[in-house]
Design a protein around this motif. Structure first.
Motif, PDB file in Angstrom:
ATOM      1  N   MET A   1     -40.700  -2.731  63.755  1.00 12.66           N
ATOM      2  CA  MET A   1     -40.399  -3.161  65.130  1.00 12.66           C
ATOM      3  C   MET A   1     -39.086  -2.559  65.594  1.00 12.66           C
ATOM      4  SD  MET A   1     -42.894  -5.038  66.102  1.00 12.66           S
ATOM      5  CE  MET A   1     -42.193  -5.806  67.553  1.00 12.66           C
TER       6      MET A   1
ATOM      7  N   ASP B   1     -37.646  -6.162  77.495  1.00 13.93           N
ATOM      8  CA  ASP B   1     -38.194  -7.397  76.939  1.00 13.93           C
ATOM      9  C   ASP B   1     -37.784  -7.582  75.476  1.00 13.93           C
ATOM     10  OD1 ASP B   1     -39.439  -8.003  79.314  1.00 13.93           O
ATOM     11  OD2 ASP B   1     -41.341  -7.071  78.750  1.00 13.93           O
TER      12      ASP B   1
ATOM     13  N   LYS C   1     -38.222  -9.511  71.915  1.00 16.39           N
ATOM     14  CA  LYS C   1     -39.222 -10.240  71.120  1.00 16.39           C
ATOM     15  C   LYS C   1     -38.586 -11.398  70.366  1.00 16.39           C
ATOM     16  CE  LYS C   1     -42.985  -9.376  67.834  1.00 16.39           C
ATOM     17  NZ  LYS C   1     -44.049  -9.748  68.792  1.00 16.39           N
TER      18      LYS C   1
ATOM     19  N   THR D   1     -34.628  -7.917  68.281  1.00 20.30           N
ATOM     20  CA  THR D   1     -35.860  -7.137  68.224  1.00 20.30           C
ATOM     21  C   THR D   1     -36.475  -7.052  69.615  1.00 20.30           C
ATOM     22  OG1 THR D   1     -36.271  -7.906  65.968  1.00 20.30           O
ATOM     23  CG2 THR D   1     -38.126  -6.918  67.135  1.00 20.30           C
TER      24      THR D   1
ATOM     25  N   GLU E   1     -39.455  -5.359  72.436  1.00 19.32           N
ATOM     26  CA  GLU E   1     -40.873  -5.015  72.510  1.00 19.32           C
ATOM     27  C   GLU E   1     -41.091  -3.505  72.441  1.00 19.32           C
ATOM     28  OE1 GLU E   1     -43.417  -6.978  72.499  1.00 19.32           O
ATOM     29  OE2 GLU E   1     -42.538  -8.946  72.851  1.00 19.32           O
ATOM     30  N   LYS E   2     -40.101  -2.738  72.949  1.00 15.44           N
ATOM     31  CA  LYS E   2     -40.276  -1.291  73.033  1.00 15.44           C
ATOM     32  C   LYS E   2     -39.087  -0.549  72.422  1.00 15.44           C
ATOM     33  CE  LYS E   2     -43.048  -1.336  77.283  1.00 15.44           C
ATOM     34  NZ  LYS E   2     -43.156  -0.788  78.657  1.00 15.44           N
TER      35      LYS E   2
ATOM     36  N   SER F   1     -47.075   0.579  79.480  1.00 14.16           N
ATOM     37  CA  SER F   1     -47.649  -0.701  79.061  1.00 14.16           C
ATOM     38  C   SER F   1     -49.133  -0.740  79.394  1.00 14.16           C
ATOM     39  CB  SER F   1     -46.924  -1.853  79.772  1.00 14.16           C
ATOM     40  OG  SER F   1     -47.556  -3.078  79.501  1.00 14.16           O
TER      41      SER F   1
ATOM     42  N   SER G   1     -39.974 -10.084  85.499  1.00 11.13           N
ATOM     43  CA  SER G   1     -40.620  -8.923  84.889  1.00 11.13           C
ATOM     44  C   SER G   1     -41.048  -7.925  85.940  1.00 11.13           C
ATOM     45  CB  SER G   1     -41.842  -9.377  84.090  1.00 11.13           C
ATOM     46  OG  SER G   1     -42.508  -8.264  83.542  1.00 11.13           O
TER      47      SER G   1
END
Length: 260
Positions: free
Chosen positions: A1, A27, A29, A46, A48-49, A84, A238
């Motif tokens: 990740m 974003d 995590k 951590t 998301e991307k 996404s 978002s």
């Protein structure tokens, strides 16, 4: 990740503050915040991307709650843009140019030194601006231009003096038809303003200087209403493009963390 390790965190920094600080990058995590000795903390953040982790590394050496953050990673996080598969929004936070994200930090009341702003510019120069975000801004250029200036007109194609006249017309039409109620607030209003051409240039070109980021931050700050809410309570909608412009604190009154 995609994750970064953050050390030398002040013992007074809460997980909420840390989340707010790094949410500008994209974003999140998870955040694993742990004690480090008697007076410091460390965390693994951590995302998301991978591109969000790359943006976080851009902030290495920044200061939060009086302590200089050490932000590192054992893995190289490429700053390319990932599409996404499930987002219904026209773009996400991680799609934005890094100079735009830096401007959001400043508008929110954080203090970024010029060397961090220069880092943001260099990343944009190297990776370019995401097609997703460019498509959105170019779409605004066309739709705002047509309703303010007439058929087949764009904001980018007009001189500043023409835009000042058109701004009044666009505002009247907007009030009648409610465009801003369904638009991404900050970008729609900014492109519709007398400074619309400058805003478009900032977000669609990678050639810029540190002072351009400061100018965009001032435009963002001018759009946000004064409020007594704390910096830690503002959230990123978002894909909306603004770091909570409707929820951000007044820059004149809010005591803010410092990034140097």
């Amino acid at each position: 990740m995609p994750a970064v390790t953050v050390s030398n965190i002040s013992s007074s920094t809460t997980q909420e503050k840390l989340h707010e600080f790094f949410s500008f990058c994209g974003d999140i995590k998870s955040i694993d915040l742990r004690p480090e000795g008697d007076s410091k903390q460390s965390a693994v953040v951590t995302f998301e991307k991978p591109s969000s982790a790359g943006t976080a590394l851009m902030l290495n050496g920044g200061t939060l709650d009086g302590e200089q953050l050490h932000i590192t990673s054992d893995v190289e996080h490429h700053n390319h843009h990932e599409q996404s598969q499930h987002s219904s929004s026209p773009f996400e936070q991680s799609d934005k140019p890094r100079a735009g994200i830096a401007a959001e930090y400043l508008a929110k009341g954080y203090k970024l030194s010029d060397h961090i702003l220069q880092r943001a510019i260099e990343i944009d120069n190297k990776q370019g601006i995401s097609k997703r975000f460019l498509d959105y801004m170019r779409g605004l250029d066309t739709t705002v231009g047509q309703r303010a200036l007439g058929s087949d007109q764009t904001v980018s194609g007009k001189v500043q003096s023409t835009l000042k006249v058109a701004h009044t017309r666009a505002k009247t039409i907007d009030e009648q038809k409610g465009y801003s109620k369904v638009a991404h607030e900050y970008y729609s209003k900014a492109v519709s303003s007398p400074f619309g051409k400058s805003v478009l240039d900032f977000y669609t070109n990678t050639s810029k200087q540190v002072r351009d980021i400061h100018e965009e931050a001032r435009r963002m700050a001018d759009q946000q209403p004064a409020t007594s809410s704390s910096a830690g309570n503002a959230t990123h909608a978002s894909g909306t493009g603004a770091a909570g412009p409707d929820a951000q604190p007044s820059l004149a009154t809010e005591a803010s963390p410092t990034v140097v």
